[in-house]
Structures are given as structure tokens and as C-alpha cells.
Design a protein around this motif. Structure first.
Motif, mmCIF file in Angstrom:
data_model
loop_
_atom_site.group_PDB
_atom_site.id
_atom_site.type_symbol
_atom_site.label_atom_id
_atom_site.label_comp_id
_atom_site.label_asym_id
_atom_site.label_seq_id
_atom_site.Cartn_x
_atom_site.Cartn_y
_atom_site.Cartn_z
ATOM 1 N N PRO A 1 0.822 -1.224 0.000
ATOM 2 C CA PRO A 1 0.000 0.000 0.000
ATOM 3 C C PRO A 1 0.853 1.272 0.000
ATOM 4 C CG PRO A 1 -0.698 -1.481 1.764
ATOM 5 C CD PRO A 1 0.518 -2.075 1.151
ATOM 6 N N PHE A 2 1.977 1.235 0.690
ATOM 7 C CA PHE A 2 2.862 2.403 0.730
ATOM 8 C C PHE A 2 3.477 2.660 -0.635
ATOM 9 C CE2 PHE A 2 2.749 0.712 5.025
ATOM 10 C CZ PHE A 2 2.440 1.842 5.762
ATOM 11 N N VAL A 3 3.927 1.598 -1.268
ATOM 12 C CA VAL A 3 4.538 1.706 -2.595
ATOM 13 C C VAL A 3 3.516 2.219 -3.598
ATOM 14 C CG1 VAL A 3 5.552 0.370 -4.478
ATOM 15 C CG2 VAL A 3 6.256 -0.073 -2.119
ATOM 16 N N ASP A 4 2.320 1.652 -3.579
ATOM 17 C CA ASP A 4 1.276 2.070 -4.512
ATOM 18 C C ASP A 4 0.883 3.530 -4.297
ATOM 19 O OD1 ASP A 4 1.302 -0.466 -5.579
ATOM 20 O OD2 ASP A 4 -0.503 -1.133 -4.508
ATOM 21 N N ALA A 5 0.738 3.934 -3.033
ATOM 22 C CA ALA A 5 0.369 5.314 -2.735
ATOM 23 C C ALA A 5 1.465 6.276 -3.184
ATOM 24 C CB ALA A 5 0.090 5.487 -1.241
ATOM 25 N N LEU A 6 2.713 5.946 -2.894
ATOM 26 C CA LEU A 6 3.826 6.808 -3.310
ATOM 27 C C LEU A 6 3.881 6.918 -4.827
ATOM 28 C CD1 LEU A 6 6.334 8.499 -2.761
ATOM 29 C CD2 LEU A 6 7.643 6.366 -2.708
ATOM 30 N N GLU B 1 1.490 6.548 -6.972
ATOM 31 C CA GLU B 1 0.349 7.327 -7.461
ATOM 32 C C GLU B 1 0.514 8.816 -7.160
ATOM 33 O OE1 GLU B 1 -4.520 7.334 -7.364
ATOM 34 O OE2 GLU B 1 -3.442 5.605 -6.558
ATOM 35 N N LEU B 2 1.061 9.145 -5.985
ATOM 36 C CA LEU B 2 1.302 10.549 -5.652
ATOM 37 C C LEU B 2 2.335 11.173 -6.576
ATOM 38 C CD1 LEU B 2 1.238 10.300 -1.772
ATOM 39 C CD2 LEU B 2 -0.301 11.681 -3.177
ATOM 40 N N GLN C 1 3.002 10.167 -9.613
ATOM 41 C CA GLN C 1 2.356 10.297 -10.923
ATOM 42 C C GLN C 1 1.440 11.512 -10.949
ATOM 43 O OE1 GLN C 1 2.882 8.443 -13.829
ATOM 44 N NE2 GLN C 1 1.782 10.205 -14.606
ATOM 45 N N ALA C 2 0.722 11.758 -9.861
ATOM 46 C CA ALA C 2 -0.146 12.942 -9.787
ATOM 47 C C ALA C 2 0.690 14.213 -9.910
ATOM 48 C CB ALA C 2 -0.938 12.938 -8.482
ATOM 49 N N GLN C 3 1.867 14.208 -9.300
ATOM 50 C CA GLN C 3 2.756 15.366 -9.421
ATOM 51 C C GLN C 3 3.234 15.515 -10.864
ATOM 52 O OE1 GLN C 3 3.647 17.780 -7.021
ATOM 53 N NE2 GLN C 3 4.354 18.745 -8.891
ATOM 54 N N ALA C 4 3.538 14.403 -11.518
ATOM 55 C CA ALA C 4 3.997 14.449 -12.907
ATOM 56 C C ALA C 4 2.903 14.973 -13.833
ATOM 57 C CB ALA C 4 4.438 13.058 -13.355
ATOM 58 N N ASP C 5 1.651 14.744 -13.465
ATOM 59 C CA ASP C 5 0.519 15.160 -14.301
ATOM 60 C C ASP C 5 0.147 16.629 -14.133
ATOM 61 O OD1 ASP C 5 0.399 12.579 -15.210
ATOM 62 O OD2 ASP C 5 -1.254 11.988 -13.887
ATOM 63 N N THR C 6 0.761 17.317 -13.197
ATOM 64 C CA THR C 6 0.414 18.714 -12.944
ATOM 65 C C THR C 6 1.627 19.603 -13.187
ATOM 66 O OG1 THR C 6 -0.527 20.267 -11.346
ATOM 67 C CG2 THR C 6 0.916 18.585 -10.460
ATOM 68 N N THR C 7 1.361 20.873 -13.433
ATOM 69 C CA THR C 7 2.465 21.822 -13.612
ATOM 70 C C THR C 7 2.787 22.531 -12.301
ATOM 71 O OG1 THR C 7 0.901 23.539 -14.270
ATOM 72 C CG2 THR C 7 1.927 22.247 -16.030
ATOM 73 N N GLY C 8 1.950 22.328 -11.303
ATOM 74 C CA GLY C 8 2.172 22.966 -10.009
ATOM 75 C C GLY C 8 2.298 21.917 -8.929
ATOM 76 N N PHE C 9 1.608 22.130 -7.853
ATOM 77 C CA PHE C 9 1.643 21.196 -6.735
ATOM 78 C C PHE C 9 0.395 20.333 -6.754
ATOM 79 C CE2 PHE C 9 4.230 24.755 -5.325
ATOM 80 C CZ PHE C 9 5.353 24.100 -4.861
ATOM 81 N N VAL C 10 0.518 19.140 -6.210
ATOM 82 C CA VAL C 10 -0.649 18.284 -6.039
ATOM 83 C C VAL C 10 -1.459 18.883 -4.893
ATOM 84 C CG1 VAL C 10 -1.450 15.962 -5.484
ATOM 85 C CG2 VAL C 10 0.631 16.269 -6.841
ATOM 86 N N VAL C 11 -2.710 19.192 -5.177
ATOM 87 C CA VAL C 11 -3.551 19.852 -4.181
ATOM 88 C C VAL C 11 -3.976 18.866 -3.097
ATOM 89 C CG1 VAL C 11 -4.367 21.674 -5.720
ATOM 90 C CG2 VAL C 11 -5.588 19.512 -5.624
ATOM 91 N N LEU C 12 -4.327 19.408 -1.949
ATOM 92 C CA LEU C 12 -4.633 18.589 -0.776
ATOM 93 C C LEU C 12 -5.733 17.573 -1.038
ATOM 94 C CD1 LEU C 12 -4.116 17.950 2.175
ATOM 95 C CD2 LEU C 12 -5.734 19.752 2.777
ATOM 96 N N HIS C 13 -6.815 17.969 -1.715
ATOM 97 C CA HIS C 13 -7.902 17.002 -1.910
ATOM 98 C C HIS C 13 -7.453 15.814 -2.770
ATOM 99 C CE1 HIS C 13 -8.666 19.198 -5.720
ATOM 100 N NE2 HIS C 13 -9.176 18.048 -6.124
ATOM 101 N N LYS C 14 -6.501 16.016 -3.681
ATOM 102 C CA LYS C 14 -5.975 14.906 -4.480
ATOM 103 C C LYS C 14 -5.153 13.967 -3.597
ATOM 104 C CE LYS C 14 -5.400 12.841 -8.390
ATOM 105 N NZ LYS C 14 -6.506 12.118 -8.983
ATOM 106 N N TRP C 15 -4.334 14.541 -2.698
ATOM 107 C CA TRP C 15 -3.576 13.723 -1.730
ATOM 108 C C TRP C 15 -4.546 12.852 -0.928
ATOM 109 C CZ3 TRP C 15 1.485 13.113 0.076
ATOM 110 C CH2 TRP C 15 2.461 13.854 -0.590
ATOM 111 N N VAL C 16 -5.611 13.465 -0.431
ATOM 112 C CA VAL C 16 -6.565 12.740 0.418
ATOM 113 C C VAL C 16 -7.240 11.626 -0.373
ATOM 114 C CG1 VAL C 16 -8.692 12.958 1.767
ATOM 115 C CG2 VAL C 16 -6.898 14.687 1.960
ATOM 116 N N GLU C 17 -7.624 11.898 -1.639
ATOM 117 C CA GLU C 17 -8.248 10.855 -2.461
ATOM 118 C C GLU C 17 -7.309 9.654 -2.605
ATOM 119 O OE1 GLU C 17 -9.191 12.554 -6.255
ATOM 120 O OE2 GLU C 17 -10.532 14.041 -5.378
#
Length: 105
Positions: free
Chosen positions: A61-66, A68-69, A71-87
Motif C-alpha cells: 500500500p505504501f509503494v502504490d500510494a507513493l 500514485e502521488l 504520478q499525480a505530481q507528474a501530471d500537474t504543472t504545479g503542486f498536487v492539491v490537498l484534496h488529491k492527496w486525500v483521495e
């Protein structure tokens, strides 16, 4: 209480402040450039390392979450927003539901 300070253009303290501001700005730009150059290769190494971990381990679960997080950072030009972290965290670490067989006395 706010204080306002005025400096003459030849004030040594003001010159030092300007030098520090410019040096700080230059360092931030250099760090940002370096990070943009290195991010993709570091992200690839993370994905390779994550794929090498056997499924079903306690670390999964830790590996998968890291992964995915990142990847979410790679998909954005800024910061991953808090609600995305929580999801992402909720998906990999869901809250424990109450045990219906557990009773308190």
C-alpha cells in the motif's frame, strides 16, 4: 506594530539585502531547472523499483500510494492539491470500519 525602514541607495545594509535577494532568486531558479531535468528519470526509477516489489507484501500500500502521488505530481504543472492527496491516501489506506461483532461493555 509595523515598522517601515528607509535606506539610501549607498546604505551597506541595503546592498547586502539586495545581494541576498538576488542570490536567493538565482538559487531557486537553478533548483527548479535541475528538478525539471531530473524528475522524469527519477520517476522512471521509482516505477521500476515499485514494479520489482512482490505483490501482497506489507509495503505494497505504501509503494502504490507513493507511486500514485508521484504520478499525480507528474501530471500537474504545479503542486498536487490537498484534496488529491486525500483521495489517493483514502484509496490506499481506507478508514477501518467498525467491527459489527465487537461490543463494548
Amino acid at each position: 506594530m509595523p515598522i517601515q525602514m528607509w535606506h539610501t541607495p549607498d546604505c551597506p545594509q541595503y546592498v547586502i539585502m539586495r545581494i541576498n535577494w538576488e542570490a536567493g532568486s538565482r538559487r531557486i531558479k537553478e533548483q527548479d531547472t535541475w528538478a525539471k531535468e531530473v524528475f522524469q528519470s527519477a520517476h522512471e526509477r521509482l516505477k521500476q523499483a515499485a514494479a520489482a516489489i512482490p505483490p501482497g507484501t506489507a509495503a505494497q500500500p505504501f509503494v502504490d500510494a507513493l507511486a500514485e502521488l508521484v504520478q499525480a505530481q507528474a501530471d500537474t504543472t504545479g503542486f498536487v492539491v490537498l484534496h488529491k492527496w486525500v483521495e489517493i491516501l483514502e484509496r490506499h489506506f481506507p478508514p477501518q470500519l467498525p467491527d459489527p461483532d465487537h461490543t463494548t461493555e
